[in-house]
Design a protein around this motif. Sequence first.
Motif, PDB file in Angstrom:
ATOM      1  N   TYR A  10      62.895  49.468  41.862  1.00  0.00           N
ATOM      2  CA  TYR A  10      62.735  49.322  40.406  1.00  0.00           C
ATOM      3  C   TYR A  10      62.577  50.695  39.741  1.00  0.00           C
ATOM      4  CZ  TYR A  10      60.408  48.534  35.950  1.00  0.00           C
ATOM      5  OH  TYR A  10      60.066  48.574  34.628  1.00  0.00           O
ATOM      6  N   TYR A  13      65.919  52.499  39.411  1.00  0.00           N
ATOM      7  CA  TYR A  13      66.773  52.024  38.319  1.00  0.00           C
ATOM      8  C   TYR A  13      66.202  52.392  36.950  1.00  0.00           C
ATOM      9  CZ  TYR A  13      69.613  49.348  41.611  1.00  0.00           C
ATOM     10  OH  TYR A  13      70.460  48.984  42.625  1.00  0.00           O
ATOM     11  N   ASP A  18      68.981  52.117  34.070  1.00  0.00           N
ATOM     12  CA  ASP A  18      69.782  50.912  34.328  1.00  0.00           C
ATOM     13  C   ASP A  18      68.849  49.705  34.185  1.00  0.00           C
ATOM     14  OD1 ASP A  18      71.428  48.890  35.220  1.00  0.00           O
ATOM     15  OD2 ASP A  18      72.334  50.106  36.809  1.00  0.00           O
ATOM     16  N   ILE A  20      69.325  46.561  33.270  1.00  0.00           N
ATOM     17  CA  ILE A  20      69.735  45.261  33.817  1.00  0.00           C
ATOM     18  C   ILE A  20      69.319  45.155  35.287  1.00  0.00           C
ATOM     19  CG2 ILE A  20      71.703  43.828  34.485  1.00  0.00           C
ATOM     20  CD1 ILE A  20      71.240  43.569  31.593  1.00  0.00           C
ATOM     21  N   LYS A  21      69.667  46.176  36.072  1.00  0.00           N
ATOM     22  CA  LYS A  21      69.319  46.140  37.499  1.00  0.00           C
ATOM     23  C   LYS A  21      67.811  46.231  37.703  1.00  0.00           C
ATOM     24  CE  LYS A  21      73.719  47.809  39.327  1.00  0.00           C
ATOM     25  NZ  LYS A  21      74.431  48.909  40.013  1.00  0.00           N
ATOM     26  N   ASN A  23      65.549  45.000  35.710  1.00  0.00           N
ATOM     27  CA  ASN A  23      65.014  43.665  35.428  1.00  0.00           C
ATOM     28  C   ASN A  23      65.359  42.670  36.530  1.00  0.00           C
ATOM     29  OD1 ASN A  23      63.606  44.133  33.051  1.00  0.00           O
ATOM     30  ND2 ASN A  23      65.429  43.911  31.788  1.00  0.00           N
ATOM     31  N   TYR A  24      66.520  42.846  37.143  1.00  0.00           N
ATOM     32  CA  TYR A  24      66.882  41.997  38.284  1.00  0.00           C
ATOM     33  C   TYR A  24      65.871  42.182  39.418  1.00  0.00           C
ATOM     34  CZ  TYR A  24      69.468  40.242  42.319  1.00  0.00           C
ATOM     35  OH  TYR A  24      69.829  39.559  43.463  1.00  0.00           O
ATOM     36  N   ILE A  25      65.507  43.429  39.686  1.00  0.00           N
ATOM     37  CA  ILE A  25      64.516  43.715  40.723  1.00  0.00           C
ATOM     38  C   ILE A  25      63.158  43.132  40.342  1.00  0.00           C
ATOM     39  CG2 ILE A  25      63.234  45.549  41.886  1.00  0.00           C
ATOM     40  CD1 ILE A  25      66.110  45.187  42.879  1.00  0.00           C
ATOM     41  N   THR A  56      70.011  39.020  31.298  1.00  0.00           N
ATOM     42  CA  THR A  56      71.167  38.146  31.382  1.00  0.00           C
ATOM     43  C   THR A  56      70.706  36.683  31.375  1.00  0.00           C
ATOM     44  OG1 THR A  56      71.130  38.023  33.792  1.00  0.00           O
ATOM     45  CG2 THR A  56      72.338  39.877  32.796  1.00  0.00           C
TER      46      THR A  56
END
Length: 214
Positions: A10, A13, A18, A20-21, A23-25, A56
């Motif tokens: 995290y 990124y 980044d 988006i990535k 938040n994905y983590i 997303t």
Amino acid sequence: MNCFHFVKVYDFYEKNNDKIKANYILTNLADLNRDIFKIVRAKNLYYQVLTSKEITPVMQVKCYLGLFDVEYTQDNFKQAHEFFDKIFANLDKVDDVAIKAETYFKYGLLKDDENDLEGALEYYNKAIEVCDNPKFNLFLSSCYSNIASIYAEQGKKEVALEKYSYALELDRKNNNLEGIYYWNTQIAQRLQIAKPDMAQDYFKSAIEAAKKLN
């Protein structure tokens, strides 16, 4: 991956902007905290993602599913329904069949626990229809077993046996010994009066699976 590694990724990124990535983590880190019962930490992480501008539809649904899990395990059904309102508002924007299957299965669980058996059947079947591949639908066996339990409760013994058999075959293909043991036992118990010889075969299969588990 443990919490420490998620945080390191995290941070990477975040430093590279980044979002988006990152938040994905964070979403996956929230799931991990939920699974190890760090509930307050999990909820804070889910809300951190949900309040971000860089999110997303998949992340939104995953976060609300995670929050549902937390409230559902605490029997807070009112809050659980509110999360599902938000999930269904975004689900059409999600192409991932695994997430859709999880959504329908868990909404079926909620309906089941509220004794809305027809609603539960509807959503268990939706979970099967959207994805009947156990590699992507991790809840496929549970869908069939829960459907079977409802039909058994309604006195529809033949249909219940058929659904239990589907669950058994899925777990055989995946070599899930716990499932093989459980479904063989369930089927045997339902056959032992009408078809005792067949029931005995299922009991034997259950015992074999139990031995392998030990």
